[in-house]
Write a protein that holds these residues in place. Structure first.
Motif, mmCIF file in Angstrom:
data_model
loop_
_atom_site.group_PDB
_atom_site.id
_atom_site.type_symbol
_atom_site.label_atom_id
_atom_site.label_comp_id
_atom_site.label_asym_id
_atom_site.label_seq_id
_atom_site.Cartn_x
_atom_site.Cartn_y
_atom_site.Cartn_z
ATOM 1 N N SER A 119 0.827 -1.192 0.000
ATOM 2 C CA SER A 119 0.000 0.000 0.000
ATOM 3 C C SER A 119 0.865 1.247 0.000
ATOM 4 C CB SER A 119 -0.919 0.002 1.227
ATOM 5 O OG SER A 119 -0.161 -0.021 2.405
ATOM 6 N N SER A 120 0.284 2.330 -0.480
ATOM 7 C CA SER A 120 0.977 3.607 -0.494
ATOM 8 C C SER A 120 0.758 4.311 0.837
ATOM 9 C CB SER A 120 0.444 4.452 -1.648
ATOM 10 O OG SER A 120 -0.938 4.640 -1.520
ATOM 11 N N SER A 123 -7.786 4.331 2.291
ATOM 12 C CA SER A 123 -6.669 3.527 2.777
ATOM 13 C C SER A 123 -7.008 2.046 2.720
ATOM 14 C CB SER A 123 -6.331 3.927 4.218
ATOM 15 O OG SER A 123 -5.847 5.258 4.279
ATOM 16 N N ASP A 145 -7.083 0.806 -0.972
ATOM 17 C CA ASP A 145 -5.734 0.763 -1.523
ATOM 18 C C ASP A 145 -4.974 -0.462 -1.038
ATOM 19 O OD1 ASP A 145 -3.518 2.168 -2.996
ATOM 20 O OD2 ASP A 145 -2.617 2.082 -1.005
ATOM 21 N N SER A 146 -5.253 -0.884 0.184
ATOM 22 C CA SER A 146 -4.521 -2.004 0.769
ATOM 23 C C SER A 146 -5.093 -3.368 0.394
ATOM 24 C CB SER A 146 -4.520 -1.875 2.300
ATOM 25 O OG SER A 146 -3.796 -0.726 2.709
ATOM 26 N N ASP A 193 0.017 3.735 6.477
ATOM 27 C CA ASP A 193 -0.971 3.406 5.444
ATOM 28 C C ASP A 193 -2.406 3.746 5.833
ATOM 29 O OD1 ASP A 193 -1.439 1.432 7.347
ATOM 30 O OD2 ASP A 193 -0.671 -0.212 6.115
#
Length: 345
Positions: free
Chosen positions: A2-3, A24, A27-28, A312
């Motif tokens: 993740s970013s 979040s 994205d993960s 994250d």
């Protein structure tokens, strides 16, 4: 991987936090190609939870139902078309992995029935009502002659709140959508069994196992009971159902939680229990005019938000402690993300 979590201003609204928590989480865990959530945030298989599609790379049957509810929380909160599309995508991904929507556990099947009924309420797409009715009919056939639906199809050893509460809620929703009174009758029958066998003065116990009452106080026991009571109150205007819901909600709110935060219930399945309670408490507060529970819910959301990971933006299993380092399970992180969606409704 993740970013990093998006930067937010020092002062944020509930909606800002909900948006950030959802972003979040997606994205993960979200795989748009598979249309499915992964089990862990590192998107790798872990032998300690080798369940679900692709040998556990993707979340298992019950987890995916809970994560579908999280997506519906976001859609209910925002009305955003992208969130509606995600509702449909999660369903499609699950249907590809489990075409019949059925396994050995009637509570698992019941969560998909309840989710389908909710999806129909939110979107009006007929396939969701058809699925809810089909699954509810199948688990209704699994009840004992003395009352209550069995937890499993292959072994008839226990009847619990987690099976019978969601089935009662679903039955009310199907009744509301179709006008078929047999479903209201079913809901009242299941609810009466829960109240008589698994509840005492607002405290909701877990199950009857081999005829013995097991008094575990999982948070979702109260959530399922409150949800069934409020659904029946809405369908019948019978004030006794509202009184029952308030009794259970007051019991929950009166417990000596550390710092006023709902308890840590472990990882794995237990990590997904709290949002079921939060969702029903919030509906009781907002839809039925009982705002006394809102400060408690918002306090939990504040603590969970404060304890998220800065790397994250994911929330851990203990809302009262900093989220741990390392791979987090999707059900764990999804619970915190759902909490933020619900309190921002």
């Amino acid at each position: 991987m993740s970013s990093p979590a998006p930067a937010l201003p020092a002062t944020t609204t509930l909606a800002d936090r909900a948006d950030s928590a959802l972003a979040s989480f997606l994205d993960s865990y979200w795989d748009p190609d598979r249309q499915y959530f992964t089990t862990y945030s590192d998107r790798r298989r872990h032998p300690e939870h080798a369940f679900g599609p692709a040998d556990g790379l993707y979340s298992d049957f019950w987890w995916e139902a809970q994560l579908w509810d999280l997506v519906m929380d976001a859609y209910e909160r925002t009305g955003d078309q992208a969130h509606e599309e995600l509702v449909h995508a999660v369903y499609d991904g699950f249907a590809a992995a489990y075409p019949t929507f059925v396994n050995d556990y009637n509570d698992d099947v019941g969560w998909w029935a309840q989710g389908s009924a909710r999806a129909y309420e939110l979107t009006g797409v007929p396939r969701y009502l058809d699925r809810a009715r089909e699954l509810l009919d199948s688990i209704w056939e699994q009840r004992d002659a003395t009352g209550g639906i069995w937890w499993r199809r292959s072994v008839r050893d226990q009847r619990n709140v987690a099976t019978n509460g969601p089935a009662a809620i679903t039955a009310v929703k199907v009744y509301a959508a179709t006008g078929d009174t047999q479903y209201l009758d079913r809901a009242q029958t299941l609810y009466s069994w829960i109240k008589s066998n698994l509840q005492s003065r607002g405290q909701v116990y877990d199950r009857l196992e081999h005829g013995v009452l097991v008094k575990n106080n999982h948070t979702y026991n109260a959530g399922n009971y409150i949800g069934a009571a409020t659904a029946l109150y809405g369908a019948t205007c019978d004030g006794s159902y509202l009184s029952d819901a308030l009794s259970a909600a007051d019991w929950v709110a009166s417990q000596p939680y550390a710092d006023g935060v709902l308890p840590y219930e472990g990882v794995g399945d237990g990590a997904g229990f709290k949002p079921i309670l939060v969702r029903q408490l919030h509906r009781l507060a907002v839809e039925l005019g009982q705002p006394q529970y809102l400060p408690f819910l918002r306090h939990n959301a504040e603590r969970a938000w404060r304890n998220r990971r800065t790397s994250d933006g994911l929330i851990g299993p203990d809302w009262n402690s900093p989220a741990p380092n390392g791979p987090l399970q999707s059900l764990t992180a999804g619970a915190g993300a759902a909490l933020l969606q619900i309190v921002a409704l």
